[in-house]
Design a protein around this motif. Structure first.
Motif, mmCIF file in Angstrom:
data_model
loop_
_atom_site.group_PDB
_atom_site.id
_atom_site.type_symbol
_atom_site.label_atom_id
_atom_site.label_comp_id
_atom_site.label_asym_id
_atom_site.label_seq_id
_atom_site.Cartn_x
_atom_site.Cartn_y
_atom_site.Cartn_z
ATOM 1 N N ASP A 174 11.016 -35.823 -15.723
ATOM 2 C CA ASP A 174 11.385 -37.192 -16.073
ATOM 3 C C ASP A 174 10.495 -37.689 -17.216
ATOM 4 N N SER A 175 11.093 -37.865 -18.365
ATOM 5 C CA SER A 175 10.329 -38.275 -19.547
ATOM 6 C C SER A 175 9.886 -39.735 -19.505
ATOM 7 N N SER A 176 10.410 -40.503 -18.531
ATOM 8 C CA SER A 176 10.052 -41.924 -18.464
ATOM 9 C C SER A 176 8.717 -42.155 -17.783
ATOM 10 N N ASP A 178 4.560 -40.652 -17.026
ATOM 11 C CA ASP A 178 3.460 -39.801 -17.464
ATOM 12 C C ASP A 178 2.914 -39.115 -16.216
#
Length: 466
Positions: A174-176, A178
């Protein structure tokens, strides 16, 4: 409907053959089976709640600590990601249902630990509380997305490690978020299915197997998920379900399929109760060793269901408003109650947490959420860990809603006095449980692969689950 009853009856007979029963127990199950062919089986009560399931938010909102590196100073505002692991209770089966035929439907958006539909004022869940402190919170479930709720209906504890692996993969992809730096809360609630089917296979559902599965799952979380606070909600002792079975024929019929060891009653139910207590004891002992507390990681037991008792009406009958129509899952109101209890428990010292729902919420009755107060932490009031709990009495959350049961309060001084000795005893208990588990597996021709935490080579080899 007749076909459905025939199928249920056939399944029941198969299950009876799998259980070692004496004649008295067999007769009991045969009598229970008569409900399948009775008109009572068709009785369906609309239990969809129209009562209050939300709560007002009157707390002070504060900012996150951008440089925070210690889990022992973690506040609500620091949480960026929320996730959940478990079975159908966490998947919220039946929470929004209005009939028994709909209780297989998952309402993850209403899940007490992962649901984020609406707002706190309409539905009490852990994510809806956390959203007040961080509106950009990620991972909660809605009607259009499961988020990071990887719970599986029907899951048993031996599936825990697989769910952990799935969750790790989902978060990393999930790139949303960190993954390395965002602070996360993961709530685990599993074990009910193990207990419900304990009498069918005592070896698979043994306390040794249970604690070994918990060990493997927590090891993977500890090694692979940084900046994480893990809640473990104690498995419910299903013994209490027998109270509903004794008063409600629909519940009895459902239990014969979903929780047959409760339906069996008698000596079988007593053995399930004994196993449940061992589950709770081993889990508590393992966490108390401190193995699962690092600078950026902590596992904390939230025991507000350890001594659960069924909600009762004034006339002595069971209050079914917390339950879905199948008598085993939670209604929307029940999910809200659990959500509030979980939040309150997260701020209670680990040596003095409430061990039943009534004490966690200070409920006079189960009839309403009206008047309940939300725990309002300050910037210096952190989620309780074993490490920071020594200062909890001086840093108590300012609300009358957070309290402990009398047994916990009266025993706090004793717990502190024996903590050093207790840690050693806890470690011995866990090692003993693992040794028993390994002997059982060895008799079955199983040996742990290299890299397994219980193998002679040590270490842990992470396997990705796709």
């Amino acid at each position: 409907m007749a076909t459905l009853r025939f199928i249920l009856f056939s399944l029941l007979l198969i299950k009876v053959q799998c259980i070692t029963l004496n004649d008295k127990d067999k007769n009991m199950i045969n009598r229970l089976a008569e409900y399948v062919n009775s008109e009572d089986c068709d009785d369906v009560v609309n239990t969809k709640t129209t009562e209050t399931t939300g709560i007002s938010f009157d707390c002070k909102v504060f900012s996150s600590q951008e440089t925070l590196t210690s889990v022992h100073q973690l506040t609500a505002a620091d949480i960026k990601v929320v996730a959940a692991i478990g079975d159908s209770m966490t998947a919220a089966n039946g929470a929004g249902s209005d009939s028994i035929t709909d209780t297989l439907t998952e309402y993850r958006e209403l899940s007490f630990s992962a649901g984020g539909q609406g707002s706190l004022e309409s539905m009490v869940t852990l994510p809806n509380i956390l959203k007040k402190y961080n509106p950009s919170l990620k991972g909660f479930s809605t009607t259009g997305s499961i988020g990071f709720n990887v719970a599986e209906s029907g899951a048993t504890t031996d599936e825990l490690t697989c769910q952990v692996g799935e969750l790790i993969d989902m978060m990393k992809a999930d790139s949303s978020i960190d993954y390395e730096n965002d602070w996360k809360v993961v709530t685990i609630f599993i074990g009910t299915n193990d207990l419900c089917h304990y009498c069918l296979n005592e070896e698979d559902s043994s306390p040794a197997n249970y604690i070994s599965s918990m060990y493997e799952g927590l090891e993977l979380l500890k090694d692979e998920m940084p900046r994480t606070f893990v809640n473990i909600v104690s498995p419910t002792n299903v013994y209490d379900l027998s109270t509903m079975a004794s008063q409600n024929s629909v519940c009895t019929t459902v239990y014969m399929k979903s929780c047959p060891c409760v339906a069996a009653g008698g000596a079988i139910l007593d053995k399930v109760n004994e196993a449940a207590l061992k589950y709770q004891g081993l889990l508590s002992d393992m966490i108390a060793t401190g193995r699962y507390e690092k600078d950026d990681f902590a596992v904390v037991l939230q025991p507000f269901l350890q001594k659960a008792s069924m909600p009762m009406n004034k006339d002595g009958t069971v209050d079914m408003s917390l339950m879905a129509a199948d008598c085993i899952h939670l209604s929307q109101k029940g999910q809200a109650m659990y959500g509030l209890a979980l939040w309150q428990s997260m701020f209670q010292s680990t040596s003095a947490k409430a061990t039943n729902l009534q004490s966690a919420l200070r409920l006079v009755s189960y009839n309403s959420l009206d008047g309940q107060e939300l725990a309002c932490p300050s910037e210096q009031q952190f989620f309780a860990t074993n490490t920071n709990s020594e200062s909890m009495s001086a840093n108590a959350v300012n609300t009358n809603a957070v309290d402990t049961d009398s047994s916990s309060s009266s025993s706090t001084s004793v717990i502190v006095a024996v903590s050093l000795v207790g840690g050693c005893v806890c470690l011995v208990a866990v090692v003993f449980g693992v040794m028993v588990f390994r002997r059982v597996r060895k008799r079955q021709g199983y040996s742990e692969p290299d890299g397994h935490p219980m193998s002679s080579t040590g270490g842990y080899s992470y396997t990705k689950f796709s």
